[in-house]
Design a protein around this motif. Sequence first.
Motif, PDB file in Angstrom:
ATOM      1  N   VAL A  42       0.823  -1.208   0.000  1.00 25.09           N
ATOM      2  CA  VAL A  42       0.000   0.000   0.000  1.00 25.09           C
ATOM      3  C   VAL A  42       0.857   1.257   0.000  1.00 25.09           C
ATOM      4  CG1 VAL A  42      -1.773   1.245   1.288  1.00 25.09           C
ATOM      5  CG2 VAL A  42      -1.852  -1.247   1.162  1.00 25.09           C
ATOM      6  N   SER A  43       1.999   1.205   0.696  1.00 23.07           N
ATOM      7  CA  SER A  43       2.842   2.396   0.786  1.00 23.07           C
ATOM      8  C   SER A  43       4.276   2.006   1.116  1.00 23.07           C
ATOM      9  CB  SER A  43       2.302   3.334   1.874  1.00 23.07           C
ATOM     10  OG  SER A  43       3.120   4.471   2.012  1.00 23.07           O
ATOM     11  N   THR A  93       9.449   6.877  -2.253  1.00 26.16           N
ATOM     12  CA  THR A  93       8.055   6.571  -1.982  1.00 26.16           C
ATOM     13  C   THR A  93       7.586   5.627  -3.081  1.00 26.16           C
ATOM     14  OG1 THR A  93       5.859   7.484  -1.505  1.00 26.16           O
ATOM     15  CG2 THR A  93       7.116   8.546  -3.261  1.00 26.16           C
ATOM     16  N   THR A 106       4.529   2.159  -4.304  1.00 32.29           N
ATOM     17  CA  THR A 106       3.475   1.170  -4.077  1.00 32.29           C
ATOM     18  C   THR A 106       3.824  -0.071  -4.884  1.00 32.29           C
ATOM     19  OG1 THR A 106       2.150   2.000  -5.913  1.00 32.29           O
ATOM     20  CG2 THR A 106       1.658   2.912  -3.730  1.00 32.29           C
ATOM     21  N   GLU A 165       2.851  -4.653  -5.426  1.00 29.94           N
ATOM     22  CA  GLU A 165       2.078  -5.855  -5.143  1.00 29.94           C
ATOM     23  C   GLU A 165       3.002  -7.024  -4.857  1.00 29.94           C
ATOM     24  OE1 GLU A 165      -0.293  -7.034  -8.485  1.00 29.94           O
ATOM     25  OE2 GLU A 165       1.431  -7.309  -9.779  1.00 29.94           O
ATOM     26  N   LEU A 184       7.491  -3.595  -7.250  1.00 34.48           N
ATOM     27  CA  LEU A 184       7.353  -2.232  -6.718  1.00 34.48           C
ATOM     28  C   LEU A 184       7.607  -1.182  -7.788  1.00 34.48           C
ATOM     29  CD1 LEU A 184       9.403  -2.596  -3.415  1.00 34.48           C
ATOM     30  CD2 LEU A 184       6.926  -2.802  -3.703  1.00 34.48           C
TER      31      LEU A 184
END
Length: 110
Positions: A31-32, A65, A67, A69, A77
């Motif tokens: 998510v982050s 930064t 996101t 899976e 990423l």
Amino acid sequence: MILISVQPGQEVMSTLRAELQARGVANGAVVSLIGAVEGCCISTMTADDYAKDILTEYAEPFELTGTGEVKDGEVHLHVVLGREGDEAKAGHLHWANVEHFFVNAYVLPL
């Protein structure tokens, strides 16, 4: 939600893979990501062939930064990296070294 914290002396991708495997997470959403790294490799696609990647390695500090899976145990990423001079680089993360900072990954297992 799982917090995985990559600490000085660790590499981001291998640490995430190992921690997720140890926790039994084969699929999920990253998510982050937030933190900073001292060197990394990212890739982007070529303009004329989406199946080809251009890999670029950097040996400098970056704010990070992103996101991504986790699918069948593989971590995927996408990141944005900020460097000196207010310049940003973006792409698929292949590796990143944490030497003085940290990278926190917030993962939602599926």
